[in-house]
Design an enzyme around this catalytic site. Sequence first.
Site, PDB file in Angstrom:
ATOM      1  N   SER A  11       0.713  -1.273   0.028  1.00 53.59           N
ATOM      2  CA  SER A  11      -0.121  -0.197   0.016  1.00 53.59           C
ATOM      3  C   SER A  11       0.823   1.286  -0.004  1.00 53.59           C
ATOM      4  CB  SER A  11      -0.902  -0.156   1.187  1.00 53.59           C
ATOM      5  OG  SER A  11      -0.280  -0.195   2.489  1.00 53.59           O
ATOM      6  N   TRP A  12       1.662   1.352   0.936  1.00 54.83           N
ATOM      7  CA  TRP A  12       2.872   2.343   1.198  1.00 54.83           C
ATOM      8  C   TRP A  12       3.612   2.870  -0.316  1.00 54.83           C
ATOM      9  CZ3 TRP A  12       2.525   7.082   2.045  1.00 54.83           C
ATOM     10  CH2 TRP A  12       3.490   7.899   2.661  1.00 54.83           C
ATOM     11  N   HIS A  32       7.968  -8.414  -6.269  1.00 57.65           N
ATOM     12  CA  HIS A  32       8.629  -9.668  -6.452  1.00 57.65           C
ATOM     13  C   HIS A  32       7.591 -10.494  -7.230  1.00 57.65           C
ATOM     14  CE1 HIS A  32       6.619 -10.413  -2.564  1.00 57.65           C
ATOM     15  NE2 HIS A  32       6.851 -11.570  -3.015  1.00 57.65           N
ATOM     16  N   SER A 143       1.045   9.349   7.829  1.00 59.50           N
ATOM     17  CA  SER A 143       0.500   9.218   6.312  1.00 59.50           C
ATOM     18  C   SER A 143       0.021   7.773   5.853  1.00 59.50           C
ATOM     19  CB  SER A 143       1.939   9.336   5.343  1.00 59.50           C
ATOM     20  OG  SER A 143       3.098   8.568   5.836  1.00 59.50           O
ATOM     21  N   ALA A 145      -1.665   5.254   3.401  1.00 56.13           N
ATOM     22  CA  ALA A 145      -1.659   5.311   1.898  1.00 56.13           C
ATOM     23  C   ALA A 145      -2.921   5.507   1.477  1.00 56.13           C
ATOM     24  CB  ALA A 145      -1.268   3.763   1.541  1.00 56.13           C
ATOM     25  N   LYS A 196       5.898   3.825  17.356  1.00 60.67           N
ATOM     26  CA  LYS A 196       4.657   4.423  17.632  1.00 60.67           C
ATOM     27  C   LYS A 196       3.583   3.012  17.220  1.00 60.67           C
ATOM     28  CE  LYS A 196       4.329   4.501  12.827  1.00 60.67           C
ATOM     29  NZ  LYS A 196       3.317   3.865  11.945  1.00 60.67           N
ATOM     30  N   SER A 259      -4.988   1.895  10.283  1.00 58.48           N
ATOM     31  CA  SER A 259      -3.702   1.549  10.775  1.00 58.48           C
ATOM     32  C   SER A 259      -3.812  -0.032  10.929  1.00 58.48           C
ATOM     33  CB  SER A 259      -3.476   2.124  12.013  1.00 58.48           C
ATOM     34  OG  SER A 259      -2.424   1.580  12.873  1.00 58.48           O
ATOM     35  N   ASN A 261      -1.880  -1.755  12.876  1.00 57.06           N
ATOM     36  CA  ASN A 261      -1.435  -1.982  14.244  1.00 57.06           C
ATOM     37  C   ASN A 261      -2.652  -1.866  15.226  1.00 57.06           C
ATOM     38  OD1 ASN A 261       1.491  -2.409  14.074  1.00 57.06           O
ATOM     39  ND2 ASN A 261       1.258  -0.619  12.672  1.00 57.06           N
TER      40      ASN A 261
END
Length: 338
Positions: A11-12, A32, A143, A145, A196, A259, A261
């Site tokens: 995503s990022w 890959h 940020s 994505a 974080k 997020s 996480n």
Amino acid sequence: MTKIAILGAGSWGTALATVVAENGHTVALWTHKPAQAEFINTNHLNPDYLGDNPINPGVVATADMLDAVTGAEIVVSVVPTKATREVAAKLADVLKELGDQKIILVGATKGLEPVTFKRVSEMLAEEVPEQYRSGVAIIEGPSHAEGVVKHDPTLVTAVSENLAVAEAVQDVFTNTHFRVYTGSDMIGAEVGAALKNVIAIGAGALDGLGYDSNAKAALFTRGLAEITRLGQAFGANPLTFMGLSGVGDLFVTATSVHSRNFRAGQQLGTGKTLPEIVENMGMVIEGISTAKVAYELSQAKHVTMPITESIYKVLYEDLDIQVAIQDLMSRPVKQEGK
């Protein structure tokens, strides 16, 4: 016009590639997986990571790293922390084959290496010989994505010990919805960006348990204090943690459903097991491995990090979350800032 190679089509990485393409630069997005590259080029979508959000047609995906890196002035590594060394070593082989090409090498992954405790920039610098790079930088900040590809106003920081290198990255990525500042404290920026994720797991757990703003604010504030203490133990500037890669990144990661996480923590709070969470997520949850690294670092550096320790014990020692919360709330009271 500059050519930029983005290594990692998650995503990022895809979002960063889109920003560069929108700015009129040539961008190669390496993956890959040949099938993923073909799908992106045909459909201008990356559904496994960004749903139905369109990718700028200027993004050209490839499974050939030599093709991606040839002619690139800037190469950005956006693969998971656990794959950083492997991919960087492959990049070094490609640069050796190309001969006299020098690149600005940029890390955009937020994590710390298990066992060695190395930051992403350190791993990249160790694997890619100095003769092939004109500088090393990182991109950090609040940020997600999903917001970037939707043109949600986003601010990040490009950090390098060499200001000219940071400014080169700033120039390539900045536009009207993606604003890049520069900085020089790589230790602070990378420690803040990595740790974080650990606090975000805790914030998600509180949410999953049904706790309200008081508990989340307490976790956020004292978690930031822990991150700052550990960063200072490595020589970071404490003011860095008040910036985009510190409090900014912590806020967005510890409050947003985008997020991974935070979502992992939510599921912990609702009673799911860690193996179930990892399987359901389908993407790397950096905070899980970082929690172990952060705990081990705090022990090695004799830095008091009770929240981090509690999250580590929940993840790795099956400590009940409610017990962890009560243990934290029962600690001896003290003066704030001590």
